[in-house]
Design a protein around this motif. Structure first.
Motif, PDB file in Angstrom:
ATOM      1  N   GLY A   1      11.874  33.443  53.208  1.00 41.36           N
ATOM      2  CA  GLY A   1      12.069  33.000  51.836  1.00 41.36           C
ATOM      3  C   GLY A   1      11.155  33.761  50.897  1.00 41.36           C
ATOM      4  O   GLY A   1       9.935  33.677  51.006  1.00 41.36           O
ATOM      5  N   ALA A   2      11.746  34.530  50.034  1.00 40.73           N
ATOM      6  CA  ALA A   2      10.988  35.305  49.045  1.00 40.73           C
ATOM      7  C   ALA A   2      11.571  34.998  47.671  1.00 40.73           C
ATOM      8  O   ALA A   2      12.743  35.258  47.429  1.00 40.73           O
TER       9      ALA A   2
ATOM     10  N   LYS B   1       0.373  45.886  48.235  1.00 39.94           N
ATOM     11  CA  LYS B   1      -1.018  45.422  48.208  1.00 39.94           C
ATOM     12  C   LYS B   1      -1.645  45.490  49.588  1.00 39.94           C
ATOM     13  O   LYS B   1      -2.837  45.297  49.742  1.00 39.94           O
ATOM     14  N   GLY B   2      -0.814  45.696  50.616  1.00 40.85           N
ATOM     15  CA  GLY B   2      -1.334  45.821  51.967  1.00 40.85           C
ATOM     16  C   GLY B   2      -1.597  44.500  52.661  1.00 40.85           C
ATOM     17  O   GLY B   2      -2.147  44.475  53.755  1.00 40.85           O
ATOM     18  N   LYS B   3      -1.199  43.412  52.043  1.00 38.43           N
ATOM     19  CA  LYS B   3      -1.370  42.107  52.680  1.00 38.43           C
ATOM     20  C   LYS B   3      -0.357  41.132  52.106  1.00 38.43           C
ATOM     21  O   LYS B   3       0.152  41.311  50.999  1.00 38.43           O
ATOM     22  N   CYS B   4      -0.078  40.117  52.902  1.00 42.64           N
ATOM     23  CA  CYS B   4       0.826  39.061  52.446  1.00 42.64           C
ATOM     24  C   CYS B   4       0.461  37.774  53.165  1.00 42.64           C
ATOM     25  O   CYS B   4      -0.291  37.778  54.128  1.00 42.64           O
ATOM     26  N   ARG B   5       1.020  36.687  52.668  1.00 41.28           N
ATOM     27  CA  ARG B   5       0.796  35.368  53.257  1.00 41.28           C
ATOM     28  C   ARG B   5       2.113  34.848  53.800  1.00 41.28           C
ATOM     29  O   ARG B   5       3.144  35.003  53.168  1.00 41.28           O
ATOM     30  N   LEU B   6       2.073  34.224  54.969  1.00 43.61           N
ATOM     31  CA  LEU B   6       3.235  33.592  55.585  1.00 43.61           C
ATOM     32  C   LEU B   6       2.928  32.120  55.794  1.00 43.61           C
ATOM     33  O   LEU B   6       1.809  31.763  56.142  1.00 43.61           O
ATOM     34  N   ALA B   7       3.924  31.268  55.623  1.00 44.33           N
ATOM     35  CA  ALA B   7       3.742  29.844  55.870  1.00 44.33           C
ATOM     36  C   ALA B   7       5.087  29.192  56.152  1.00 44.33           C
ATOM     37  O   ALA B   7       6.137  29.729  55.808  1.00 44.33           O
ATOM     38  N   GLY B   8       5.039  28.024  56.739  1.00 45.52           N
ATOM     39  CA  GLY B   8       6.238  27.262  57.036  1.00 45.52           C
ATOM     40  C   GLY B   8       6.706  26.411  55.871  1.00 45.52           C
ATOM     41  O   GLY B   8       7.730  25.752  55.958  1.00 45.52           O
TER      42      GLY B   8
ATOM     43  N   PRO C   1       1.443  28.146  47.624  1.00 45.69           N
ATOM     44  CA  PRO C   1       0.903  28.017  46.265  1.00 45.69           C
ATOM     45  C   PRO C   1       0.872  29.399  45.611  1.00 45.69           C
ATOM     46  O   PRO C   1       0.473  30.373  46.249  1.00 45.69           O
ATOM     47  N   ARG C   2       1.320  29.485  44.385  1.00 43.78           N
ATOM     48  CA  ARG C   2       1.393  30.748  43.652  1.00 43.78           C
ATOM     49  C   ARG C   2       2.138  31.813  44.468  1.00 43.78           C
ATOM     50  O   ARG C   2       1.791  32.973  44.459  1.00 43.78           O
ATOM     51  N   GLY C   3       3.176  31.377  45.165  1.00 40.50           N
ATOM     52  CA  GLY C   3       3.918  32.263  46.055  1.00 40.50           C
ATOM     53  C   GLY C   3       5.222  32.743  45.470  1.00 40.50           C
ATOM     54  O   GLY C   3       6.259  32.627  46.102  1.00 40.50           O
TER      55      GLY C   3
ATOM     56  N   ILE D   1       7.061  33.749  52.232  1.00 37.66           N
ATOM     57  CA  ILE D   1       6.196  34.920  52.167  1.00 37.66           C
ATOM     58  C   ILE D   1       5.854  35.221  50.714  1.00 37.66           C
ATOM     59  O   ILE D   1       6.668  35.012  49.819  1.00 37.66           O
ATOM     60  N   ALA D   2       4.651  35.711  50.494  1.00 41.49           N
ATOM     61  CA  ALA D   2       4.219  36.124  49.150  1.00 41.49           C
ATOM     62  C   ALA D   2       2.981  36.988  49.304  1.00 41.49           C
ATOM     63  O   ALA D   2       2.306  36.963  50.328  1.00 41.49           O
ATOM     64  N   ASN D   3       2.666  37.732  48.249  1.00 37.58           N
ATOM     65  CA  ASN D   3       1.407  38.472  48.210  1.00 37.58           C
ATOM     66  C   ASN D   3       0.291  37.493  47.949  1.00 37.58           C
ATOM     67  O   ASN D   3       0.473  36.396  47.489  1.00 37.58           O
TER      68      ASN D   3
END
Length: 175
Positions: A122-123, A132-139, A143-145, A173-175
């Motif tokens: 989900g994006a 940016k070379g990094k991202c966040r993943l969650a189920g 927040p701020r995604g 997923i988000a930066n």
């Protein structure tokens, strides 16, 4: 494999890829990464649901087990949402994205009913910008995604396709 539906082809062809093209693309591959989308429209579409069904049929025919697909996070089944989304956000999305949104939800059903090892990412917004070379993943929604760069999304998809622990999940997923 962008040569299957090159940019110079007409929009009708992009919305309705030939089944033989889909079969030829998935022959001999280890996994499928799908980034198919049309943006938002009030015009009915089946690109998401039928396109995904065609990919799943193709990978099943060729013995491919793994598919990672971009699916806007808002397309998850309404039963999985909290009260604010259920009573405010989702009705607004339905009003403005209508037909596209309906087909995104049908795509999620196609995935759930398949036997493939799938992961839906989900994006909310993928933007053209340096990675940016990094991202966040969650189920769950982050927040701020709201945004991820194209480069970071591509890298994440390649990483996710290797992860068996994410099979059968809709992740955010988000930066």
């Amino acid at each position: 494999m962008p040569h299957v539906v090159p940019p110079q082809q007409d929009s009708a062809r992009k919305r309705n890829p030939d089944w033989n093209d889909v079969l030829s693309v998935v022959a001999g591959v280890d996994a499928v990464l799908s980034t198919v989308g049309i943006g938002s429209s009030k015009t009915p579409t089946t690109l998401y649901s039928e396109g995904t069904r065609n990919l799943l049929d193709g990978i099943s025919k060729h013995g491919v087990q793994r598919i990672v697909i971009i699916s806007p996070g808002v397309a998850e089944h309404w039963a999985h949402q909290g009260p604010l989304k259920l009573w405010v956000a989702l009705p607004l999305l339905q009003k403005f994205l209508g037909a596209t949104y309906d087909d995104m939800r049908r795509m999620d059903v196609v995935l759930w009913e398949s036997h493939a090892r799938w992961t839906a990412i989900g994006a909310q917004r993928i933007r053209t910008a340096p990675g940016k070379g990094k991202c966040r993943l969650a189920g769950q929604p982050l927040p701020r995604g709201w945004v991820i760069t194209e480069a970071d999304m591509a890298t994440a998809m390649l990483d996710i396709i290797e992860r068996d622990d994410l099979s059968g999940l809709h992740i955010y997923i988000a930066n």
